[in-house]
Scaffold this active site. Structure first.
Site, PDB file in Angstrom:
ATOM      1  N   ARG A  40      -4.437  10.894   4.753  1.00 25.22           N
ATOM      2  CA  ARG A  40      -3.107  12.364   4.052  1.00 25.22           C
ATOM      3  C   ARG A  40      -2.537  11.744   3.130  1.00 25.22           C
ATOM      4  NH1 ARG A  40      -1.239  14.306   7.580  1.00 25.22           N
ATOM      5  NH2 ARG A  40       1.188  13.688   7.240  1.00 25.22           N
ATOM      6  N   ARG A  56      -8.757   0.010   3.938  1.00 22.77           N
ATOM      7  CA  ARG A  56      -8.131   0.678   3.811  1.00 22.77           C
ATOM      8  C   ARG A  56      -6.628   0.026   2.856  1.00 22.77           C
ATOM      9  NH1 ARG A  56      -7.550   5.906   6.722  1.00 22.77           N
ATOM     10  NH2 ARG A  56      -6.215   6.466   4.738  1.00 22.77           N
ATOM     11  N   CYS A  65      -5.008  13.168  12.271  1.00 24.62           N
ATOM     12  CA  CYS A  65      -5.626  11.142  12.086  1.00 24.62           C
ATOM     13  C   CYS A  65      -5.809  11.279  13.453  1.00 24.62           C
ATOM     14  CB  CYS A  65      -5.109  10.732  10.893  1.00 24.62           C
ATOM     15  SG  CYS A  65      -3.690   9.610  11.689  1.00 24.62           S
ATOM     16  N   LYS A  87       1.024  -1.328   0.229  1.00 25.15           N
ATOM     17  CA  LYS A  87      -0.025  -0.236   0.026  1.00 25.15           C
ATOM     18  C   LYS A  87       1.210   1.214   0.164  1.00 25.15           C
ATOM     19  CE  LYS A  87      -1.654   1.739   3.674  1.00 25.15           C
ATOM     20  NZ  LYS A  87      -1.306   2.643   4.294  1.00 25.15           N
ATOM     21  N   ASN A  88       1.953   1.014   0.592  1.00 25.82           N
ATOM     22  CA  ASN A  88       2.585   2.605   1.007  1.00 25.82           C
ATOM     23  C   ASN A  88       3.335   2.974  -0.449  1.00 25.82           C
ATOM     24  OD1 ASN A  88       1.571   3.125   3.182  1.00 25.82           O
ATOM     25  ND2 ASN A  88       2.753   2.505   4.932  1.00 25.82           N
ATOM     26  N   ILE A 144       7.552   7.512  17.132  1.00 23.06           N
ATOM     27  CA  ILE A 144       7.201   8.316  16.115  1.00 23.06           C
ATOM     28  C   ILE A 144       6.040   9.069  15.432  1.00 23.06           C
ATOM     29  CG2 ILE A 144       6.990   7.780  12.680  1.00 23.06           C
ATOM     30  CD1 ILE A 144       9.723   6.910  14.252  1.00 23.06           C
ATOM     31  N   ARG A 182       0.377  14.502  12.553  1.00 25.04           N
ATOM     32  CA  ARG A 182       1.079  14.670  11.051  1.00 25.04           C
ATOM     33  C   ARG A 182       0.765  15.260  10.627  1.00 25.04           C
ATOM     34  NH1 ARG A 182      -1.219   8.720   9.280  1.00 25.04           N
ATOM     35  NH2 ARG A 182       0.271   8.908   8.166  1.00 25.04           N
TER      36      ARG A 182
HETATM   37  C1  EPZ Z   1       4.100   7.493   6.027  1.00 24.77           C
HETATM   38  O1  EPZ Z   1       2.963   8.263   7.017  1.00 24.77           O
HETATM   39  C2  EPZ Z   1       3.386   5.677   6.357  1.00 24.77           C
HETATM   40  N1  EPZ Z   1       1.965   6.471   4.925  1.00 24.77           N
HETATM   41  C3  EPZ Z   1       3.033   5.425   7.437  1.00 24.77           C
HETATM   42  O2  EPZ Z   1       1.741   4.197   7.415  1.00 24.77           O
HETATM   43  C4  EPZ Z   1       3.556   5.286   8.300  1.00 24.77           C
HETATM   44  O3  EPZ Z   1       3.272   5.016   9.516  1.00 24.77           O
HETATM   45  C5  EPZ Z   1       5.254   6.364   8.363  1.00 24.77           C
HETATM   46  O4  EPZ Z   1       5.162   6.570   6.939  1.00 24.77           O
HETATM   47  C6  EPZ Z   1       6.584   6.179   9.022  1.00 24.77           C
HETATM   48  O5  EPZ Z   1       6.977   4.979   8.601  1.00 24.77           O
HETATM   49  C7  EPZ Z   1       2.260   5.971   3.862  1.00 24.77           C
HETATM   50  O6  EPZ Z   1       3.584   5.380   3.217  1.00 24.77           O
HETATM   51  C8  EPZ Z   1       0.977   6.282   3.104  1.00 24.77           C
HETATM   52  P1  EPZ Z   1       6.101  10.451   7.989  1.00 24.77           P
HETATM   53  P2  EPZ Z   1       4.227   9.350   6.992  1.00 24.77           P
HETATM   54  O7  EPZ Z   1       6.104  12.269   7.450  1.00 24.77           O
HETATM   55  O8  EPZ Z   1       4.954  10.114   5.454  1.00 24.77           O
HETATM   56  C9  EPZ Z   1       6.281  13.683  11.219  1.00 24.77           C
HETATM   57  C10 EPZ Z   1       0.285   3.114   7.900  1.00 24.77           C
HETATM   58  O9  EPZ Z   1       0.015   2.115   8.463  1.00 24.77           O
HETATM   59  N2  EPZ Z   1       6.148  14.671  10.255  1.00 24.77           N
HETATM   60  O10 EPZ Z   1       6.972   9.124   8.189  1.00 24.77           O
HETATM   61  O11 EPZ Z   1       3.151  10.343   7.011  1.00 24.77           O
HETATM   62  C11 EPZ Z   1       4.965  13.392  11.425  1.00 24.77           C
HETATM   63  O12 EPZ Z   1       4.393  13.752  12.278  1.00 24.77           O
HETATM   64  C12 EPZ Z   1       0.350   4.646   7.511  1.00 24.77           C
HETATM   65  O13 EPZ Z   1      -0.091   2.043   6.785  1.00 24.77           O
HETATM   66  C13 EPZ Z   1       6.464  15.761  10.894  1.00 24.77           C
HETATM   67  O14 EPZ Z   1       7.101  16.416  12.217  1.00 24.77           O
HETATM   68  O15 EPZ Z   1       4.378   9.382   7.907  1.00 24.77           O
HETATM   69  C14 EPZ Z   1       5.569  10.926  12.516  1.00 24.77           C
HETATM   70  O16 EPZ Z   1       5.463  12.053  13.607  1.00 24.77           O
HETATM   71  C15 EPZ Z   1       0.316   4.597   8.725  1.00 24.77           C
HETATM   72  N3  EPZ Z   1       6.623  17.029   9.772  1.00 24.77           N
HETATM   73  C16 EPZ Z   1       6.752  11.332  11.925  1.00 24.77           C
HETATM   74  O17 EPZ Z   1       7.620  12.861  11.184  1.00 24.77           O
HETATM   75  C17 EPZ Z   1       6.164  16.761   8.286  1.00 24.77           C
HETATM   76  O18 EPZ Z   1       6.164  17.320   7.450  1.00 24.77           O
HETATM   77  C18 EPZ Z   1       7.302  10.886  10.834  1.00 24.77           C
HETATM   78  O19 EPZ Z   1       6.062  10.720   9.768  1.00 24.77           O
HETATM   79  C19 EPZ Z   1       6.057  15.250   8.138  1.00 24.77           C
HETATM   80  C20 EPZ Z   1       6.145  14.135   9.165  1.00 24.77           C
END
Ligand code: EPZ
Length: 419
Positions: free
Chosen positions: A93, A398, A117, A22-23, A328, A122
């Site tokens: 998102r 999802r 969410c 998915k990701n 995370i 996020r």
């Molecule tokens: C991706 O989300 C995945 N989703 C998530 O999977 C996964 O949990 C996450 O990466 C971490 O591995 C997809 O790939 C579609 P991040 P993403 O940006 O990109 C903070 C699932 O269950 N952050 O790596 O949104 C954020 O709040 C989903 O399949 C900022 O602060 O995750 C988080 O605490 C859930 N500012 C951390 O970084 C930003 O601009 C990691 O988020 C971006 C992120």
């Protein structure tokens, strides 16, 4: 709303086919905005999230055909509408991943802010800062991000202050069409990012450093269509590995790649679950008791946050205690009260949960709250005596394709009750 009923106590035995990730599919679909040429994605999963992304891309003006039999998705055409509306972005998102490609290709984009969410606020500040460093002007107004790069994006050295999968993907896609060299420093290293980079290269992009935290991109004028096989879903594989472990069974995860499980494989072995490479996937079995193991979620190759809830279900029935620390996301323990209703003994202290294993869980009606929490309740139900009813399984749909059919095929007593 559909519910899932299951009765635990049966060791799972047999083969589970692992689908495309998915990701990986979601950013790969967004990459279609970078070219008019047809982008053909094979091993494409059929999930609610990929259907949402298809609807989003169609309202941008692309055609998206998903041949479910052949598991092949074909995306073609050029975007004619540069707005990603709130009613679609709020559902998923990952919609924010259209921002970089639209800006790079058309010099402007208007994308709804995704909002938070269930698992956390996020934000997208890292996405925006990186695009601004590449010359974009971005205004936030009435819940939308309006981005412009009139003379096109310029290559830049972007240093991520925090590892972000989505920000790395957005900037990587934007950099492929920027003018000049870009360098993404402290980039995320998840296998889905490697997969995106390989697809972009097949489309004509120039990218070096794949698999490292430093990606170098030389911008090109245009990208063309390509055909790309989506990488298998390591989180689906890890989830079913926990299902085999929690039921004391033996399951072949067909198509899974051991190296993509990262630390999850090591931790499962420490817990007493055997995880071995097989000719066409990963073989998982548990012959002895489960042992409590401490884990801390980290960016890849660390223990995946998307596996935290599933591993907690396994630890709930292990011998001894386990400390699980979520680094995370700020609110990713919503499965805990539901598991405790099934007889688990889990205490949350800030970003850590102490799990004291019990010999057996008891089935109960439980509530799903987010994608991975809902599948962790299914896992707990597989280890529980009596019936478990999981409500609000739309969360599951999802990110898991035909979950109950795949589990039933290896012996689980599980059925979906249409609601
Ligand atoms: C991706 O989300 C995945 N989703 C998530 O999977 C996964 O949990 C996450 O990466 C971490 O591995 C997809 O790939 C579609 P991040 P993403 O940006 O990109 C903070 C699932 O269950 N952050 O790596 O949104 C954020 O709040 C989903 O399949 C900022 O602060 O995750 C988080 O605490 C859930 N500012 C951390 O970084 C930003 O601009 C990691 O988020 C971006 C992120």
């Amino acid at each position: 709303m559909d519910r899932i009923r299951l009765r635990g106590g049966r060791p799972l035995k047999g083969t589970i086919p692992i689908g495309g990730a998915k990701n990986a599919a979601l950013p790969l679909m967004a990459a279609a905005l970078l070219t008019d040429g047809p982008l053909v994605l094979t091993n494409a999963p059929a999930l609610d999230d990929t259907r949402t992304m298809a609807r989003l891309l169609e309202q941008h003006g692309l055609s998206v055909e998903h041949d479910l039999g052949a598991r092949t998705m074909t995306l073609a055409g050029a975007a004619t509408n540069l707005v990603a509306p709130y009613d679609l972005v709020r559902k998923m998102r990952a919609s924010v991943l259209v921002l970089g490609p639209l800006l790079a290709r058309f010099g402007e984009a208007k994308v709804s802010l995704p909002g938070g969410c269930a698992i956390g606020t996020r934000p997208v500040d890292l996405h925006l800062k990186g695009l601004e460093q590449m010359g974009a002007q971005i205004e936030l107004d009435s819940g939308y991000m309006t981005a412009r790069a009139s003379g096109g994006l310029k290559g830049a050295k972007v240093y991520f202050t925090q590892v972000s999968v989505g920000a790395t993907e957005n900037l990587l896609m934007a950099a492929t069409l920027a003018d000049g060299m870009s360098e993404l420093v402290n980039a995320a290293r998840e296998p889905e990012i490697d997969d995106l980079a390989h697809c972009l290269i097949a489309m004509g992009a120039k990218i070096e450093g794949i698999g490292t935290d430093r990606l170098r991109v030389e911008g090109v004028k245009t990208l063309h269509g390509a055909t790309h096989a989506i990488v298998p879903d390591r989180i689906e594989a890890g989830t079913f590995a926990c299902a085999a472990g929690i039921t004391g069974g033996e399951v072949l995860l067909q198509g899974a790649r051991l190296e993509h499980l990262g630390t999850v494989a090591r931790v499962l072995r420490e817990a007493g679950v055997e995880v071995d490479e097989a000719p066409d996937g990963v073989l998982v079995k548990r012959l002895s008791g489960l042992r409590g193991v401490d884990v801390m979620t980290e960016p890849f190759p660390g223990f995946a946050t998307d596996m935290q809830a599933q591993f907690m279900a396994l630890m709930a029935v292990a011998d001894g205690a386990s400390m699980i620390t979520e680094t995370i996301f700020e609110n990713r323990f919503m499965h805990v009260p539901e598991m405790n209703r099934m007889g688990a003994r889990i205490n949350v202290h800030g970003s850590s949960a102490i799990v004291r294993g019990v010999s057996r869980l008891s089935g109960a009606p439980v509530m799903a709250t987010d994608l991975r929490a809902s599948v962790s309740l299914i896992l707990a139900g597989l280890a529980a005596g009596g019936d478990t009813i999981v409500n609000r399984v739309y969360h599951l749909d999802r990110g898991y394709e035909r979950l109950e059919a795949k589990l039933a095929a290896v012996g689980a007593d599980i059925e979906r009750i249409p609601g």
